[in-house]
Design an enzyme around this catalytic site. Structure first.
Site, PDB file in Angstrom:
ATOM      1  N   ASP A  28      36.233  49.601  37.671  1.00 17.28           N
ATOM      2  CA  ASP A  28      36.755  48.447  38.398  1.00 17.28           C
ATOM      3  C   ASP A  28      35.989  48.283  39.705  1.00 17.28           C
ATOM      4  O   ASP A  28      35.255  49.183  40.125  1.00 17.28           O
ATOM      5  CB  ASP A  28      38.250  48.635  38.673  1.00 17.28           C
ATOM      6  CG  ASP A  28      38.980  47.324  38.928  1.00 17.28           C
ATOM      7  OD1 ASP A  28      38.323  46.262  38.957  1.00 17.28           O
ATOM      8  OD2 ASP A  28      40.220  47.355  39.089  1.00 17.28           O
ATOM      9  N   GLY A  29      36.168  47.154  40.347  1.00 14.83           N
ATOM     10  CA  GLY A  29      35.564  46.905  41.643  1.00 14.83           C
ATOM     11  C   GLY A  29      36.522  47.250  42.768  1.00 14.83           C
ATOM     12  O   GLY A  29      37.590  47.821  42.551  1.00 14.83           O
ATOM     13  N   ALA A  30      36.147  46.895  43.990  1.00 18.18           N
ATOM     14  CA  ALA A  30      36.996  47.123  45.159  1.00 18.18           C
ATOM     15  C   ALA A  30      36.600  46.134  46.244  1.00 18.18           C
ATOM     16  O   ALA A  30      35.473  45.636  46.271  1.00 18.18           O
ATOM     17  CB  ALA A  30      36.865  48.556  45.668  1.00 18.18           C
ATOM     18  N   GLY A  57      37.563  41.097  38.484  1.00 21.63           N
ATOM     19  CA  GLY A  57      36.558  40.869  39.513  1.00 21.63           C
ATOM     20  C   GLY A  57      35.181  40.621  38.931  1.00 21.63           C
ATOM     21  O   GLY A  57      34.906  40.921  37.764  1.00 21.63           O
ATOM     22  N   SER A  58      34.299  40.085  39.755  1.00 22.92           N
ATOM     23  CA  SER A  58      32.991  39.640  39.284  1.00 22.92           C
ATOM     24  C   SER A  58      32.080  40.789  38.865  1.00 22.92           C
ATOM     25  O   SER A  58      31.348  40.685  37.874  1.00 22.92           O
ATOM     26  CB  SER A  58      32.305  38.806  40.372  1.00 22.92           C
ATOM     27  OG  SER A  58      32.181  39.547  41.577  1.00 22.92           O
ATOM     28  N   LYS A 102      30.716  46.136  50.765  1.00 24.46           N
ATOM     29  CA  LYS A 102      32.102  46.590  50.654  1.00 24.46           C
ATOM     30  C   LYS A 102      32.344  47.938  51.341  1.00 24.46           C
ATOM     31  O   LYS A 102      33.491  48.388  51.428  1.00 24.46           O
ATOM     32  CB  LYS A 102      32.494  46.701  49.174  1.00 24.46           C
ATOM     33  CG  LYS A 102      32.293  45.415  48.373  1.00 24.46           C
ATOM     34  CD  LYS A 102      33.132  44.286  48.900  1.00 24.46           C
ATOM     35  CE  LYS A 102      32.872  42.987  48.170  1.00 24.46           C
ATOM     36  NZ  LYS A 102      33.234  43.025  46.742  1.00 24.46           N
ATOM     37  N   GLU A 126      46.367  47.302  37.531  1.00 20.66           N
ATOM     38  CA  GLU A 126      45.119  48.035  37.749  1.00 20.66           C
ATOM     39  C   GLU A 126      45.400  49.447  38.256  1.00 20.66           C
ATOM     40  O   GLU A 126      44.781  50.411  37.795  1.00 20.66           O
ATOM     41  CB  GLU A 126      44.235  47.282  38.743  1.00 20.66           C
ATOM     42  CG  GLU A 126      43.614  46.023  38.168  1.00 20.66           C
ATOM     43  CD  GLU A 126      42.810  45.238  39.175  1.00 20.66           C
ATOM     44  OE1 GLU A 126      42.011  44.386  38.746  1.00 20.66           O
ATOM     45  OE2 GLU A 126      42.976  45.466  40.391  1.00 20.66           O
ATOM     46  N   GLY A 164      42.758  44.219  45.105  1.00 20.90           N
ATOM     47  CA  GLY A 164      43.849  43.301  44.840  1.00 20.90           C
ATOM     48  C   GLY A 164      43.606  41.849  45.163  1.00 20.90           C
ATOM     49  O   GLY A 164      44.531  41.045  45.117  1.00 20.90           O
ATOM     50  N   ARG A 165      42.354  41.475  45.448  1.00 25.06           N
ATOM     51  CA  ARG A 165      42.098  40.055  45.687  1.00 25.06           C
ATOM     52  C   ARG A 165      42.367  39.225  44.439  1.00 25.06           C
ATOM     53  O   ARG A 165      42.660  38.035  44.524  1.00 25.06           O
ATOM     54  CB  ARG A 165      40.654  39.848  46.153  1.00 25.06           C
ATOM     55  CG  ARG A 165      40.324  40.453  47.494  1.00 25.06           C
ATOM     56  CD  ARG A 165      41.237  39.984  48.601  1.00 25.06           C
ATOM     57  NE  ARG A 165      41.167  38.536  48.828  1.00 25.06           N
ATOM     58  CZ  ARG A 165      42.024  37.857  49.575  1.00 25.06           C
ATOM     59  NH1 ARG A 165      43.047  38.477  50.143  1.00 25.06           N
ATOM     60  NH2 ARG A 165      41.877  36.551  49.748  1.00 25.06           N
TER      61      ARG A 165
END
Length: 229
Positions: free
Chosen positions: A85-87, A29-30, A125, A107, A99-100
């Site tokens: 990690d992101g979300a 993710g970004s 988010k 992960e 999970g995008r």
């Protein structure tokens, strides 16, 4: 701050948790990409030593080439100190939808094993309940995707097979599976739903990450906000 500045701010804030001799789980993710870049800069400048990253396999080659973060695979480490990690969504109890990027299975394995799991998001988010905005990604065995779509109708979910962008056919995960995106009316008990979805034959894993995040760093217009379980 705009959204990109928020992402950069939370990525920098997460560096405060990094110490020498750490194994760091790395997601996709970004926002996580900013963290990885900044971590590589810390290592290059000698601010931390003996740091190893453990990303999903699909990211290993790119990390070695681009970030300067030494990389190990999951089976090469005995423990993971911190995962970052992101979300896609975060509810008030710090349950997540992820999970995008279609790497949710690896992960989840990495983040479940981590001593501390830190989530990086911008304020958009944050939701009142899971599935308020985003669907739940579900990794499925290719032969079972139609049967699983029918099974998901029991939950009143609007579900569809995720199709590729700039490629023909469905998205294929690093495990060779398909992704179904399921939009439920709302998820009031994320842990129960996470477990129940995984009991459907043909489901490999799903994107509900319940009771796993320890700290969520939220980028806001006023600065970085820290949420803890």
């Amino acid at each position: 701050m705009n959204v990109e500045e928020m992402k950069k701010a939370v990525a920098r804030a997460a560096l405060e948790f990094i110490e020498d001799d750490m194994v760091v789980g790395l997601g996709t993710g970004s926002t996580t990409a900013y963290f990885i870049r900044y971590l590589g800069e810390m290592i290059e400048k000698g601010k931390v030593e003996d740091i190893y990253g453990v990303p999903p396999p699909i990211k290993q080659k790119f990390l070695r080439m681009e970030s300067g973060v030494p990389v190990l695979s999951l089976d090469q480490v005995d423990a993971i100190d911190i995962a970052v990690d992101g979300a896609d969504e975060v509810d008030p109890n710090l349950n997540l939808i992820k999970g995008r990027g279609a790497a949710l299975t690896m992960e989840k394995i990495i983040e479940y094993r981590a001593g501390t799991f830190i989530v990086l998001v911008d304020e958009s988010k944050l939701v009142d309940y899971l599935c308020q905005k985003m669907p739940v990604p579900i990794e499925v065995i290719p032969a079972a995707w139609k049967a699983i779509l029918e099974e998901l109708s029991i939950f009143n979910a609007k579900a569809e097979l995720r199709m590729g962008v700039k490629k023909d056919g469905p998205v294929v995960t690093e495990n060779g599976n398909f992704i179904i995106d399921a939009k439920f009316p709302r998820i009031d008990d994320p842990l129960d739903m996470e477990i129940e979805l995984n009991t459907i034959p043909g489901v490999v894993e799903n994107g509900i990450f319940a009771d796993i995040a320890d700290i969520v760093l939220v980028g806001t217009k006023e600065g970085v906000k820290r949420l803890e379980r």
